[in-house]
Design a protein around this motif. Sequence first.
Motif, PDB file in Angstrom:
ATOM      1  N   MET A 142       0.822  -1.204   0.000  1.00  0.00           N
ATOM      2  CA  MET A 142       0.000   0.000   0.000  1.00  0.00           C
ATOM      3  C   MET A 142       0.858   1.256   0.000  1.00  0.00           C
ATOM      4  N   LEU A 143       1.956   1.223   0.745  1.00  0.00           N
ATOM      5  CA  LEU A 143       2.854   2.377   0.767  1.00  0.00           C
ATOM      6  C   LEU A 143       3.454   2.626  -0.609  1.00  0.00           C
ATOM      7  N   ASP A 144       3.804   1.561  -1.316  1.00  0.00           N
ATOM      8  CA  ASP A 144       4.350   1.707  -2.655  1.00  0.00           C
ATOM      9  C   ASP A 144       3.297   2.272  -3.603  1.00  0.00           C
ATOM     10  N   SER A 145       2.057   1.790  -3.480  1.00  0.00           N
ATOM     11  CA  SER A 145       0.979   2.287  -4.332  1.00  0.00           C
ATOM     12  C   SER A 145       0.753   3.776  -4.116  1.00  0.00           C
ATOM     13  N   ILE A 146       0.694   4.200  -2.855  1.00  0.00           N
ATOM     14  CA  ILE A 146       0.480   5.624  -2.543  1.00  0.00           C
ATOM     15  C   ILE A 146       1.653   6.453  -3.037  1.00  0.00           C
ATOM     16  N   ALA A 147       2.877   5.961  -2.848  1.00  0.00           N
ATOM     17  CA  ALA A 147       4.065   6.691  -3.310  1.00  0.00           C
ATOM     18  C   ALA A 147       4.031   6.880  -4.822  1.00  0.00           C
ATOM     19  N   ARG A 148       3.616   5.847  -5.545  1.00  0.00           N
ATOM     20  CA  ARG A 148       3.523   5.964  -7.002  1.00  0.00           C
ATOM     21  C   ARG A 148       2.473   7.000  -7.400  1.00  0.00           C
ATOM     22  N   MET A 149       1.329   6.989  -6.723  1.00  0.00           N
ATOM     23  CA  MET A 149       0.307   7.994  -7.023  1.00  0.00           C
ATOM     24  C   MET A 149       0.850   9.402  -6.814  1.00  0.00           C
ATOM     25  N   ARG A 150       1.538   9.596  -5.699  1.00  0.00           N
ATOM     26  CA  ARG A 150       2.048  10.933  -5.389  1.00  0.00           C
ATOM     27  C   ARG A 150       3.132  11.358  -6.375  1.00  0.00           C
ATOM     28  N   SER A 151       3.893  10.412  -6.857  1.00  0.00           N
ATOM     29  CA  SER A 151       4.927  10.748  -7.840  1.00  0.00           C
ATOM     30  C   SER A 151       4.328  11.212  -9.162  1.00  0.00           C
ATOM     31  N   HIS A 152       3.055  10.824  -9.389  1.00  0.00           N
ATOM     32  CA  HIS A 152       2.363  11.257 -10.598  1.00  0.00           C
ATOM     33  C   HIS A 152       1.474  12.477 -10.346  1.00  0.00           C
TER      34      HIS A 152
END
Length: 673
Positions: free
Chosen positions: A562-572
Motif C-alpha cells: 500500500m505504501l508503494d501504491s500511494i508513493a507511485r500515485m504521489r509521484s504522478h
Amino acid sequence: MRELIDQLNYHNYLYYTLDNPQISDAEYDRLYDRLVALEAETGVTMPDSPTRRVGGELLKGFDQHRHLARLWSLDKAQSEEDLRAWLARVERLVADYNAKHPDEEPLPPVRFAVELKFDGLSLNLTYRDGELVQAATRGNGVVGEAILPQVRTIRSIPLRIPFTGGTIEVQGEAFMYLSVLEAYNRTAAEPLKNARNAAAGALRNLNPQVTAERKLDAFFYNVGYAEGVSFADHEDMLQFLRDNRLKVNPNVRFFDSIEDVLAELQSLERRRSEFDYLIDGAVVKVTDMRTREALGYTDKFPRWAVAYKFEAEEATTILKEVNWGVGRTGKLTPVATVEPVELAGVTVQQCTLNNLGDIERKGLKHALGTRIYIRRSNDVIPEILGKVTDEQDGGEIPVPETCPACGSPLEWRGAHLYCPNRLGCKPQLIGRITHFASRDAMDIETFSVATAEQLYDERGLRDPADLYELTMEQLIGLERFGEKKARNLLDAIEKSKHRDLASFLYALGIPNTGKTTTKELADHFGTLDAVMAAEREQLLAIPDIGEIVADSIVTFFRDPVMLDSIARMRSHGVEPHAAERKAVPASGYFAGKTVVLTGTLSSMTRDEAGKRLEALGAKIAGSVSKKTHLVIAGENAGSKLAKARDLGIEIIEDEAAFLRLLEQEEAGASASD
C-alpha cells in the motif's frame, strides 16, 4: 392557434384524465393537423402546444434542478402495531400542542386519508403563472434531474393549468399501465420486463421520443410548494389538483377512525392485483393542514404521514445452482441461480445468500434441484426463505476450499470465507480499482467495471496507481476507445489528482472504515502524511474510532504494498488536500466538547444542529463513549440516551433550553468576531 391549443388540451384532459372523450380520434387528428400546419406556416410554437409533447432531439444530459420545497421520504409501517404506534405519537403531539397553545383554536381530532402507494417514478412539476416550466425526478429530495422534455410526452399532464396566481410545485408518480406494457411487448423488438423499470427508464432516457413510445401516465397527490394559494385540508388540496386538470387517483378514501383505516388497508392488499398498475402499499395521511404544520418533520419523514407496506409477494421456484463470487475485500458471497419466476412485476433469476451460516439456517444445504420459497423483500431484493419441504432430498450446495477466481486456498474469518491472494486475484483487483474510481472516492468520470476489466486484461492494470500511468496511445488501441473517450478518461484521471483528503482515504479502501471515518481522519490530522504516520493511541483519541478500526488503519499504512501504491500515485501528482476549515471559537460552552445528537429535534434537523455546533467549536460524534462530553436528546431518543445516563454524561433533553443556549453562544461568537 390559441383556440386550437385550448381545444386540443381540453380534449386531452377529457380523454387522458377523465377517460371521457367527447370527439372521435379522427376529429382530434383534424384539429391537431391544422395546428401543426399553422405552426409550420408561422414558425411559432406556443409553450403549451400539444405538439411539444413528443420531442425528436436527443438531450446531451440531465441538468440538476433544485426543488422549491423538499420532497420527503415516508416512514414505514408493516403491521397493525406499527400503524397504531404511529397514531399514538401523532395524538400525543396534537395533545401537547393544544396544551401549549391554549389561546389558539384547538387542533381538530385526527382524520385520515388513505391513498395508494404507486410503484413508478416520483415527479415534481413546477407551474409558474399557469405554465408548466419544469419537471424533475425526486433525486435526493432537495435536488433532482430536470426531465421536462420527457414529461411533456405524458398526455394526461397539462402543459397549462387554470391557476395563474403564482408558482406551485405538484408531486405525483409516473407509471405505465400494465395493460399498456402488455400491448407494448406484443410488438416490441426488445420486450420490457416490468412496468416500474419501463416508466423509470423512459423518463430517464435522453431521447423524449423513447419516452413517448412508452405511453406513460401519472397520478398527482400533493402540492409541495404553493404561492398564492393555501388549503384547509387534504381534500381541499386534491380538489385543487382536480380543478387544475391534474389526474388524481380515484381510490382515495377518508376516515375518522383507525379501525376503518385498517379495514381499508386490508381491502387494498387483497385487491392489489386488480389494479392496472403496480402498487406496493398505501399511504396514510393526517388530513388537516394546521395539524400537519404543528406535527412537522423528522430528519427524513413528515410526522403526519406513514407508508403502510404490504407483505412482500412470495413465489416458489427451483434452486438450480449456487456460485461463489469474490468481492474487492476478498470476501466470498454465495449467489443462487433459480428458475426464472415472475414476482411483483419482475423476473427473478438470482438471489443473494449471505454466507454458509445463512444457507444452513434456512435449511438449504441439500436443496439443489428442489423447490424453494422466494420473496422480494419490500418488493426489491430477491430473498430465499427456505425449502418448500423439510426433506434433505436435493443436491448439496458446494462450499469451495479454493478461490473460484484464482485457485488460492481460502481462509475462514468469522462467518465468512476470504481469498487471501489480494495481489493476484482478478475480482479483488478489479473491485479495488473500480471502488477507487467511484463517485464517492476519486470520482473518475466515465470509468466503469467494464473499463477496469478491459484495462486489466489488455493493459496489465493491477493497482489504482496504474491509472495515473495510462497514456493516450495505450487507450486508443483498445476496442470501443476512440480519441474522444480516451481523452475524457485521461482528463478525469488528471482531475482526480486534486480530490480532497477524505475522499482519497475512502478510495484507498482501508478495511473497517467508511466515509464517516475517513472524514474524521481528514478533519483530525489535516494531511495525508499525518494520517499515514498516526499511531494507535492517536487514532483511539478520535471519537467513534475504536480498537478494531484503529488497528486496521495502522496495519494498512504499514503495508509495503500500500505504501508503494500511494508513493507511485504521489509521484504522478496525486496530492489530496484537506477541506478548508473555518476558524472556530477556542472558548465557549461547546468549544472542544464531543457532542452526540440523538432523537428528533422539532426546530431543525440533526445535521443542521451538528453544523451549528461545529461552528461553535464542538466535535460531533455518532456514538456515545467515555470520550463524549455532552448528549443532546430530542424526541424518541433511545439507546444512546440510555448509555449516556449509565456513563453519567451531561445530557440536554429540553429542546427549548438547547436552542436558547445555542443562540446565546452564536450571539457571543458573532460579537467577538
